[in-house]
Design a protein around this motif. Structure first.
Motif: not given
Length: 275
Positions: A109-114, A256-264
């Protein structure tokens, strides 16, 4: 930035005192036969390299470089989560699962907003440049206020992820689970600390632009006197520095947004049978 950032992961052969999770979950004579592969395993070695690289991230590194490091770290973590030796311990005890799942959701969420904030800052800079060219103090003042709002939003985003960087111990059922969960938690903490540093770096650059506009005192602007020209040059220099800092950030934050989602998603897929 985060030049003082020092974190370590609990891996085979590491110092037992280096991981709070292992101290809480590993019994003194427990044999680690179900643990992760040795440090020479390519996936483990690559992840260790990425973790170590974060200790060098400092004020001399660009924000885009910080995002690249985060993306490489998360890619290495994704490789770890594909190993059966990592998946099996995680399935045994999901007591800590919500904490990690929530952490990676907050990072995404933070990187999407960033990313949205970076796009907005580019527009604010374009507005400010147009105001200077047209010698429009009202429009320039509006751009300065927009930069201040962007600064506050970036500080808010940094604050939202800062607590994830502290990585308190996880409550695990055995040493193997603690080891794998600890690696995931350490990677999340490194990502959060560097993300906060990147956000704050851009916030500082945006603040400098707004400050240069305020010092310019363009409200009168009766003529192009030397003092006004000097102010204009200072404003342009601040905007150019911000643009330099933002170079590559839109694409980097998207990765980074996509990578964070993929890890989750990977964690959810592993934990689903025991949730």
């Amino acid at each position: 930035m985060v030049s003082g950032f020092r974190r370590s992961v609990s891996l085979p052969g590491s110092n037992p005192s280096s991981s709070p999770a292992r101290r809480r979950c590993e019994k003194p004579h427990h044999l680690r036969s179900a643990s992760l592969p040795c440090r020479s395993h390519p996936a483990i070695s690559h992840l260790l390299d990425q973790i170590r690289s974060f200790s060098d991230f400092g004020i001399r590194c660009s924000p885009a470089s910080g995002l690249d490091r985060i993306d490489r770290l998360l890619s290495a973590l994704d490789d770890i989560l594909r190993l059966p030796q990592a998946q099996d311990p995680l399935r045994r005890g999901p007591a800590w699962a919500d904490r990690l799942l929530d952490g990676f959701l907050r990072l995404a969420d933070a990187h999407g907003s960033f990313r949205s904030a970076v796009v907005a800052l580019e527009q604010h800079n374009a507005e400010a440049r147009a105001a200077i060219r047209r010698r429009d103090p009202v429009r320039l003042d509006s751009a300065a206020r927009s930069h201040r709002r962007a600064e506050k939003e970036l500080i808010r985003l940094a604050t939202a992820v800062k607590d994830l960087a502290r990585c308190p111990p996880l409550i695990c059922s055995d040493a193997a689970e603690a080891e794998v969960a600890g690696i995931v938690a350490e990677a999340m903490a490194a990502t959060a600390a560097t993300s906060a540093a990147v956000f704050l770096g851009i916030a500082a650059a945006s603040s400098a632009v707004a400050g240069s506009m305020s010092k310019g005192s363009w409200t009168a602007w009766p003529s192009r006197r030397p003092s006004k020209k000097g102010s204009e040059e200072a404003e342009m220099a601040a905007m150019e520095k911000l643009e330099e800092c933002m170079e590559g950030l839109e694409e980097g934050s998207g990765r980074v947004y996509r990578s964070s989602v993929n890890i989750r998603v990977a964690l959810l897929n592993i934990l689903t049978p025991s949730l």
